[in-house]
Design a protein around this motif. Structure first.
Motif, PDB file in Angstrom:
ATOM      1  N   GLU A   4       0.837  -1.207   0.000  1.00 45.60           N
ATOM      2  CA  GLU A   4       0.000   0.000   0.000  1.00 45.60           C
ATOM      3  C   GLU A   4       0.867   1.252   0.000  1.00 45.60           C
ATOM      4  O   GLU A   4       1.914   1.281   0.645  1.00 45.60           O
ATOM      5  N   THR A   5       0.429   2.260  -0.686  1.00 47.97           N
ATOM      6  CA  THR A   5       1.143   3.533  -0.623  1.00 47.97           C
ATOM      7  C   THR A   5       0.693   4.246   0.659  1.00 47.97           C
ATOM      8  O   THR A   5      -0.292   3.844   1.294  1.00 47.97           O
ATOM      9  N   LEU A   6       1.402   5.342   1.002  1.00 45.38           N
ATOM     10  CA  LEU A   6       1.122   6.017   2.268  1.00 45.38           C
ATOM     11  C   LEU A   6      -0.331   6.517   2.322  1.00 45.38           C
ATOM     12  O   LEU A   6      -1.041   6.323   3.312  1.00 45.38           O
ATOM     13  N   TYR A   7      -0.772   7.133   1.233  1.00 47.66           N
ATOM     14  CA  TYR A   7      -2.126   7.685   1.297  1.00 47.66           C
ATOM     15  C   TYR A   7      -3.186   6.576   1.398  1.00 47.66           C
ATOM     16  O   TYR A   7      -4.227   6.741   2.035  1.00 47.66           O
ATOM     17  N   GLU A   8      -2.878   5.404   0.802  1.00 45.80           N
ATOM     18  CA  GLU A   8      -3.812   4.280   0.929  1.00 45.80           C
ATOM     19  C   GLU A   8      -3.856   3.783   2.373  1.00 45.80           C
ATOM     20  O   GLU A   8      -4.921   3.456   2.898  1.00 45.80           O
ATOM     21  N   GLN A   9      -2.670   3.775   3.024  1.00 44.44           N
ATOM     22  CA  GLN A   9      -2.634   3.361   4.442  1.00 44.44           C
ATOM     23  C   GLN A   9      -3.483   4.305   5.291  1.00 44.44           C
ATOM     24  O   GLN A   9      -4.270   3.875   6.124  1.00 44.44           O
ATOM     25  N   ILE A  10      -3.299   5.625   5.047  1.00 45.94           N
ATOM     26  CA  ILE A  10      -4.052   6.621   5.838  1.00 45.94           C
ATOM     27  C   ILE A  10      -5.551   6.454   5.575  1.00 45.94           C
ATOM     28  O   ILE A  10      -6.372   6.431   6.497  1.00 45.94           O
ATOM     29  N   ALA A  11      -5.885   6.291   4.281  1.00 44.15           N
ATOM     30  CA  ALA A  11      -7.306   6.129   3.934  1.00 44.15           C
ATOM     31  C   ALA A  11      -7.864   4.883   4.614  1.00 44.15           C
ATOM     32  O   ALA A  11      -8.981   4.904   5.151  1.00 44.15           O
TER      33      ALA A  11
END
Ligand code: PLP
Length: 488
Positions: A4-11
């Protein structure tokens, strides 16, 4: 599984918090700045995370107020399964027979849910017919002669202005007007390939694209595609190491049939791959304007600095397929595409172009598309409820954030082709899954369009489809669940 990319993790963290009740429907989420501070991420990562949640339809942006929770994720239908394996290129097969079934559905006596056709009865579309009449009444001979090969200037000016919303900075001279998106795709394909070349596509893929590939003597390489995030960029990179690929063809925004929108980050990666491999990438953006959220998705083309991406689109989904007005922005392949357009059909009819240009210039386009999107969003929810109510237990489906199409996975034992045949005998049109694959995959899938008003005719059709599906697994129809009447 791709990391997962960072923004996907945050989402995903926010998604879980909404799912577990930390935030309830109607709650305001942290501001973009607040989230960026809290999680020590950049503003753009915070924005990407919120956009992903918007795409998943759990939050909504309110102008000047921030992001609010709209839905508990648990209420979403379960997503259909996807193909994970990369299989060698193939000639297109199988779909011809099933194609016959969809062509029958233009019959008046058929409840037509197999075609991706917009609702052309909406009042906000009326000015378009008026404008056609006005153009005719002007009595000019201009529409009677051959028009310019690239299309009318009036339309190309409007298209250039409109394209800014999709992150593009284009001039009218970048466009070639075509007879719908289909001709744009075909001209682009033929401009950059020779027979026998391999075209990488998402899987499942819209059957018109497979048809264009087949008719051009090209082979198809189906790249694994996830129903919620699109073509696997990693798998495409692996495929490029294994095979010589002539071009990639993708529909990254409100994909047909899966409905997903690829994230900006993944679109950017696709543009970078095209540039790195000096490989043409054809982007079908026909549904790009049809999102239910405030912000229109960006295009892959908007990340294309060297002209490898060829953008194709039309008014066939937003306004009216009957006018056959489409276009492409072929980038560095402009001359080759212009030649293909000349060979295919010379110019596109002038009258519809002038009417569409006027419709856009007067602000009718945005008005109509905004209003239509609200209808489609409501009809999507109604259709999902109906399928949920009448179809067999293990049925799964997408929940698109734009467009007008649902991809439905039936229990394994049900053949989508068989169900489509039975449906047609009952005057109901649906598209069988194998149409969307070069190899005849997706045997137990169907695609259903929810563009038309969900009236009694449609409710009865879905109830009948549900009964037919139950009969194919030898299970008596489920007792009808309550509340469905409120939809009609
Ligand atoms: C993804 C996609 N591309 C292209 C087309 C063809 O569009 P047009 O009618 O403008 O030729 C369609 C029509 O269904 C479509 O769904």
């Amino acid at each position: 599984m791709a990391s997962e990319t960072l923004y996907e993790q945050i989402a995903n963290q926010l998604f879980e918090q909404i799912d577990s009740g930390v935030y309830s429907v109607g709650d305001k989420l942290p501001s973009v700045r607040g989230l960026s501070r809290q999680m020590r991420i950049s503003i753009s990562t915070a924005l990407d995370a919120y956009r992903l949640l918007e795409q998943r339809d759990v939050v909504m942006a309110k102008p000047k107020s921030g992001y609010f929770v709209t839905r508990r994720p648990g209420a979403a239908p379960e997503m259909p399964s996807s193909n994970k394996a990369l299989v060698a290129p193939a000639w297109v097969s199988q779909w011809g027979r099933a194609m016959h079934a969809t062509s029958l559905e233009s019959r008046e006596d058929v409840v037509s849910m197999g075609r991706a056709a917009p609702d052309v009865t909406m009042p906000t579309l009326r000015p378009l017919t008026r404008m056609m009449a006005v153009e005719t009444r002007k009595g000019e001979t201009r529409s009677l002669g051959y028009g310019p090969l690239q299309g009318c200037t009036e339309l190309r000016v409007q298209l250039a202005r409109h394209s800014r919303e999709a992150g593009l900075k284009l001039s009218p001279d970048d466009f070639i007007v075509t007879n719908g998106c289909q001709e744009a795709l075909l001209c682009c394909l033929r401009a950059v390939t020779k027979p026998g070349d391999v075209i990488a596509v998402e899987t499942p893929t819209y059957y018109g694209i497979l048809q264009a590939i087949e008719a051009s003597g090209l082979k198809v390489l189906e790249i694994p595609t996830r129903p919620c995030r699109g073509m696997s960029v990693g798998a495409l990179e692996m495929a490029l190491e294994q095979w010589t690929i002539g071009a990639v063809l993708v529909t990254p925004s409100f994909n047909n049939p899966l409905g997903y929108v690829m994230s900006d980050e993944r679109k950017q990666r696709l543009a970078a791959i095209a540039a790195k491999h000096r490989m043409p990438m054809i982007e079908d953006d026909i549904y790009g304007d049809m999102g239910y959220q405030t912000q229109r998705p960006l295009t892959i083309k908007s990340f294309d600095e060297e002209g490898w991406v060829m953008l194709c689109s039309s008014i066939s989904k937003t306004l009216a397929p009957g006018l056959r007005v489409g276009w492409c922005v072929p980038g560095r392949f402009y001359d080759q595409v212009e030649h293909q357009k000349y060979v295919a059909s010379m110019n596109t009819a002038t009258l519809p172009q002038l009417a569409v240009a006027e419709f856009m210039a007067k602000g009718n386009f945005d008005r109509h598309v905004n209003s239509a999107s609200e209808h489609y969003r409501r009809r999507r929810d109604q259709m999902i409820d109906l399928i949920d109510c009448y179809f067999p237990e293990q049925t799964r489906m997408t929940r698109p954030e734009g467009g007008m199409l649902l991809w439905v996975e039936l229990p394994n034992q049900i053949s989508g082709v068989e169900l489509s045949k039975l449906a047609l005998a009952n005057h109901i049109g649906i598209s069988p899954g194998p149409l969307f694959s070069a190899r005849g995959r997706y045997q137990n899938f169907i695609r259903i369009s929810y563009s038309q008003e969900v009236d009694k005719r449609v409710v009865d059709a879905i109830r009948t489809l549900g009964k037919l599906a139950h009969s194919l697994i030898g299970v008596p129809t489920e007792p009808e669940k309550a509340n469905i009447e409120v939809l009609v």
